[in-house]
Write a protein that holds these residues in place. Structure first.
Motif, PDB file in Angstrom:
ATOM      1  N   GLN A 217      50.480  34.773  43.396  1.00 11.84           N
ATOM      2  CA  GLN A 217      49.361  34.610  44.319  1.00 11.84           C
ATOM      3  C   GLN A 217      49.328  35.677  45.410  1.00 11.84           C
ATOM      4  O   GLN A 217      48.322  35.811  46.111  1.00 11.84           O
ATOM      5  CB  GLN A 217      49.417  33.216  44.966  1.00 11.84           C
ATOM      6  CG  GLN A 217      50.463  33.057  46.075  1.00 11.84           C
ATOM      7  CD  GLN A 217      51.898  32.961  45.553  1.00 11.84           C
ATOM      8  OE1 GLN A 217      52.116  32.871  44.351  1.00 11.84           O
ATOM      9  NE2 GLN A 217      52.861  32.945  46.455  1.00 11.84           N
ATOM     10  N   ASP A 218      50.386  36.451  45.534  1.00 14.73           N
ATOM     11  CA  ASP A 218      50.469  37.473  46.578  1.00 14.73           C
ATOM     12  C   ASP A 218      49.698  38.713  46.133  1.00 14.73           C
ATOM     13  O   ASP A 218      50.106  39.431  45.230  1.00 14.73           O
ATOM     14  CB  ASP A 218      51.943  37.817  46.841  1.00 14.73           C
ATOM     15  CG  ASP A 218      52.116  38.790  47.999  1.00 14.73           C
ATOM     16  OD1 ASP A 218      51.095  39.244  48.561  1.00 14.73           O
ATOM     17  OD2 ASP A 218      53.277  39.100  48.325  1.00 14.73           O
ATOM     18  N   THR A 219      48.567  38.989  46.810  1.00 15.56           N
ATOM     19  CA  THR A 219      47.747  40.141  46.418  1.00 15.56           C
ATOM     20  C   THR A 219      48.463  41.464  46.675  1.00 15.56           C
ATOM     21  O   THR A 219      48.079  42.500  46.126  1.00 15.56           O
ATOM     22  CB  THR A 219      46.413  40.138  47.189  1.00 15.56           C
ATOM     23  OG1 THR A 219      46.680  40.129  48.600  1.00 15.56           O
ATOM     24  CG2 THR A 219      45.583  38.909  46.830  1.00 15.56           C
TER      25      THR A 219
ATOM     26  N   TRP B  16      49.627  42.086  35.821  1.00 14.06           N
ATOM     27  CA  TRP B  16      48.245  41.668  35.555  1.00 14.06           C
ATOM     28  C   TRP B  16      48.163  40.738  34.349  1.00 14.06           C
ATOM     29  O   TRP B  16      47.353  39.791  34.346  1.00 14.06           O
ATOM     30  CB  TRP B  16      47.351  42.896  35.345  1.00 14.06           C
ATOM     31  CG  TRP B  16      47.108  43.643  36.622  1.00 14.06           C
ATOM     32  CD1 TRP B  16      47.478  44.910  36.918  1.00 14.06           C
ATOM     33  CD2 TRP B  16      46.451  43.134  37.791  1.00 14.06           C
ATOM     34  NE1 TRP B  16      47.099  45.228  38.201  1.00 14.06           N
ATOM     35  CE2 TRP B  16      46.467  44.161  38.755  1.00 14.06           C
ATOM     36  CE3 TRP B  16      45.858  41.919  38.120  1.00 14.06           C
ATOM     37  CZ2 TRP B  16      45.909  44.011  40.026  1.00 14.06           C
ATOM     38  CZ3 TRP B  16      45.306  41.760  39.382  1.00 14.06           C
ATOM     39  CH2 TRP B  16      45.331  42.797  40.315  1.00 14.06           C
TER      40      TRP B  16
ATOM     41  N   ARG C 259      49.120  37.332  35.644  1.00 15.60           N
ATOM     42  CA  ARG C 259      48.039  36.766  36.457  1.00 15.60           C
ATOM     43  C   ARG C 259      46.911  36.250  35.573  1.00 15.60           C
ATOM     44  O   ARG C 259      46.378  35.159  35.788  1.00 15.60           O
ATOM     45  CB  ARG C 259      47.524  37.822  37.433  1.00 15.60           C
ATOM     46  CG  ARG C 259      48.424  38.022  38.635  1.00 15.60           C
ATOM     47  CD  ARG C 259      47.954  39.134  39.531  1.00 15.60           C
ATOM     48  NE  ARG C 259      48.673  39.113  40.802  1.00 15.60           N
ATOM     49  CZ  ARG C 259      48.836  40.155  41.592  1.00 15.60           C
ATOM     50  NH1 ARG C 259      48.344  41.336  41.224  1.00 15.60           N
ATOM     51  NH2 ARG C 259      49.481  40.041  42.733  1.00 15.60           N
TER      52      ARG C 259
ATOM     53  N   TYR D  41      41.798  33.822  43.659  1.00 12.77           N
ATOM     54  CA  TYR D  41      42.658  34.172  44.795  1.00 12.77           C
ATOM     55  C   TYR D  41      44.058  33.588  44.608  1.00 12.77           C
ATOM     56  O   TYR D  41      45.060  34.216  44.968  1.00 12.77           O
ATOM     57  CB  TYR D  41      42.056  33.659  46.098  1.00 12.77           C
ATOM     58  CG  TYR D  41      40.714  34.281  46.430  1.00 12.77           C
ATOM     59  CD1 TYR D  41      40.492  35.646  46.266  1.00 12.77           C
ATOM     60  CD2 TYR D  41      39.660  33.496  46.888  1.00 12.77           C
ATOM     61  CE1 TYR D  41      39.259  36.213  46.549  1.00 12.77           C
ATOM     62  CE2 TYR D  41      38.423  34.054  47.175  1.00 12.77           C
ATOM     63  CZ  TYR D  41      38.225  35.412  46.997  1.00 12.77           C
ATOM     64  OH  TYR D  41      37.011  35.963  47.277  1.00 12.77           O
TER      65      TYR D  41
ATOM     66  N   GLY E 287      46.252  35.869  42.662  1.00  9.90           N
ATOM     67  CA  GLY E 287      46.535  37.199  43.203  1.00  9.90           C
ATOM     68  C   GLY E 287      45.430  38.224  43.068  1.00  9.90           C
ATOM     69  O   GLY E 287      45.653  39.407  43.345  1.00  9.90           O
ATOM     70  N   PHE E 288      44.227  37.802  42.666  1.00 15.03           N
ATOM     71  CA  PHE E 288      43.116  38.750  42.567  1.00 15.03           C
ATOM     72  C   PHE E 288      42.451  38.892  43.932  1.00 15.03           C
ATOM     73  O   PHE E 288      42.326  37.921  44.682  1.00 15.03           O
ATOM     74  CB  PHE E 288      42.102  38.279  41.523  1.00 15.03           C
ATOM     75  CG  PHE E 288      42.643  38.302  40.127  1.00 15.03           C
ATOM     76  CD1 PHE E 288      42.543  39.440  39.344  1.00 15.03           C
ATOM     77  CD2 PHE E 288      43.275  37.180  39.595  1.00 15.03           C
ATOM     78  CE1 PHE E 288      43.060  39.475  38.057  1.00 15.03           C
ATOM     79  CE2 PHE E 288      43.797  37.199  38.312  1.00 15.03           C
ATOM     80  CZ  PHE E 288      43.692  38.350  37.546  1.00 15.03           C
ATOM     81  N   ILE E 289      42.000  40.112  44.250  1.00 19.27           N
ATOM     82  CA  ILE E 289      41.503  40.388  45.602  1.00 19.27           C
ATOM     83  C   ILE E 289      40.074  39.899  45.807  1.00 19.27           C
ATOM     84  O   ILE E 289      39.628  39.751  46.950  1.00 19.27           O
ATOM     85  CB  ILE E 289      41.594  41.898  45.924  1.00 19.27           C
ATOM     86  CG1 ILE E 289      40.782  42.711  44.893  1.00 19.27           C
ATOM     87  CG2 ILE E 289      43.047  42.338  45.954  1.00 19.27           C
ATOM     88  CD1 ILE E 289      40.755  44.196  45.196  1.00 19.27           C
ATOM     89  N   SER E 290      39.344  39.647  44.725  1.00 14.00           N
ATOM     90  CA  SER E 290      37.974  39.148  44.841  1.00 14.00           C
ATOM     91  C   SER E 290      37.575  38.495  43.530  1.00 14.00           C
ATOM     92  O   SER E 290      38.195  38.741  42.476  1.00 14.00           O
ATOM     93  CB  SER E 290      36.998  40.277  45.172  1.00 14.00           C
ATOM     94  OG  SER E 290      36.864  41.163  44.066  1.00 14.00           O
TER      95      SER E 290
ATOM     96  N   HIS F  32      36.396  41.200  41.041  1.00 14.57           N
ATOM     97  CA  HIS F  32      37.551  41.902  40.470  1.00 14.57           C
ATOM     98  C   HIS F  32      38.182  41.068  39.361  1.00 14.57           C
ATOM     99  O   HIS F  32      38.503  41.570  38.266  1.00 14.57           O
ATOM    100  CB  HIS F  32      38.565  42.185  41.588  1.00 14.57           C
ATOM    101  CG  HIS F  32      39.837  42.805  41.107  1.00 14.57           C
ATOM    102  ND1 HIS F  32      41.074  42.339  41.493  1.00 14.57           N
ATOM    103  CD2 HIS F  32      40.074  43.838  40.267  1.00 14.57           C
ATOM    104  CE1 HIS F  32      42.015  43.064  40.908  1.00 14.57           C
ATOM    105  NE2 HIS F  32      41.436  43.976  40.178  1.00 14.57           N
TER     106      HIS F  32
END
Length: 332
Positions: free
Chosen positions: A224-226, A260, A263, A286, A289-292, A295
């Motif tokens: 979960q850590d971006t 990736w 994730r 989120y 770990g995805f930033i948006s 994305h």
């Protein structure tokens, strides 16, 4: 925890006989021998469930419990392993050529294979049964770490033990979805603790494998850590980025690709999970770990050939069709 059985008030001979039968039913068929045959026998079993985790707390007098080769072949738990958290007293475990002592706060993993567990007076421990695949996917064969005592001196062991005890304490306050998520975190902590312990005093030829196992365990626990990227991961496991890249390349992998892939795999599992159907796709993205959300959608569609929304819908539809088939007896 819920009390399931106690020898209190029973005749010593009757209490021990029932306790021996109970251990065979709850664990595996085992040979049990009393080590203090002249004294009173005490045994108590408490249980708790947190999401998919089944937790047993055993309090007992001094015993020697052996899982024989015959018993190991007979039981139906070959896909599971046991994690023991020592609460009180002392015990000794022997498996796969390793003999270790467990004191309060220590952990040890035992497989459903031939083994011996000896408990001493006033011994108490928590037992968690976990799918073997969950550990082996990150750490490799259980034979690498069964019977390996994880000392309470290790920070990761302390963190894991405290989390499991707190999880048991607050379990009734958790919703089913929260209980499942917290149980998954507990399993991730167990994996991370094992990875740290395996990195201690390992022969140089297998050091690289242990570093990769620790790295993969760290990824699982921090998806979960971006900010999780190759430099961050290398720092977390205590090697240079170049060395970590070399170790992954030796195994035909790239660090970024592995992160990736994990994730996306976790995201796909959650999209298909009925317990997560209420989660907005953005929130789920989120949490992996995805930033948006955009994305996440791009990467997910490139990997799976459909959008996250389409994937979720297909999984829900397939689940309904399967349940309908079961209800109509079309599926055995």
């Amino acid at each position: 925890m819920q009390s399931l059985f106690s020898t209190e008030g029973l005749h010593p001979s009757t209490g021990f006989k029932l306790w021996r039968e109970l251990l065979g039913e709850r664990l595996v068929p085992i040979e049990v021998e009393r080590l203090d045959a002249d004294g009173p026998f005490r045994g108590k079993l408490d249980i708790a469930e947190v999401g998919p985790l089944h937790i047993s707390r055993l309090t007992q007098s001094a015993l020697r419990c052996e899982t024989t080769p015959t018993a190991a072949r007979r039981h139906d738990r070959a896909g599971m392993i046991v994690v023991l958290f020592k609460v009180a007293g002392m015990s000794t475990s022997v498996q796969d050529g390793r003999e270790a002592v467990q004191r309060p706060g220590d952990m040890v993993v035992l497989d459903h294979r031939p083994s011996v567990l000896t408990t001493h007076e006033d011994s108490q421990a928590l037992f968690l049964e976990l799918p073997r695949e969950r550990l082996e996917r990150v750490l490799g064969s259980t034979r690498l770490y069964t019977g390996l005592s994880l000392s309470a001196d290790l920070a990761s062991t302390q963190l894991t033990t405290c989390f499991i005890h707190e999880l048991i304490r607050v379990r009734r306050q958790l919703t089913p979805d929260a209980a499942e998520r917290m149980a998954a975190i507990g399993v991730d902590l167990i994996v991370a603790s094992l990875a740290e312990r395996m990195a201690q005093n390992v022969p140089r030829p297998i050091h690289g494998s242990v570093v990769v196992q620790r790295a993969k365990a760290f990824v699982e626990a921090n998806l979960q850590d971006t900010a999780l990227d190759p430099p961050h991961l290398a720092a977390a496991v205590g090697v240079s980025l170049r060395r970590l890249q070399e170790l992954f390349h030796e195994r035909g992998q790239h660090i970024s690709d592995w992160i990736w892939e994990r994730r996306l795999a976790v995201a796909a599992t959650r999209l298909a999970d009925p317990a997560c159907v209420h989660l907005p796709i953005g929130t789920l993205a989120y949490g992996c770990g995805f930033i948006s959300q955009s994305h996440f959608a791009r990467r997910f569609k490139h990997h799976h050939g459909m959008s996250p929304r389409e994937y979720r819908y297909a999984a829900i539809l397939n689940g309904r069709e399967y349940r309908a088939a079961v209800a109509s007896h079309r599926v055995p």
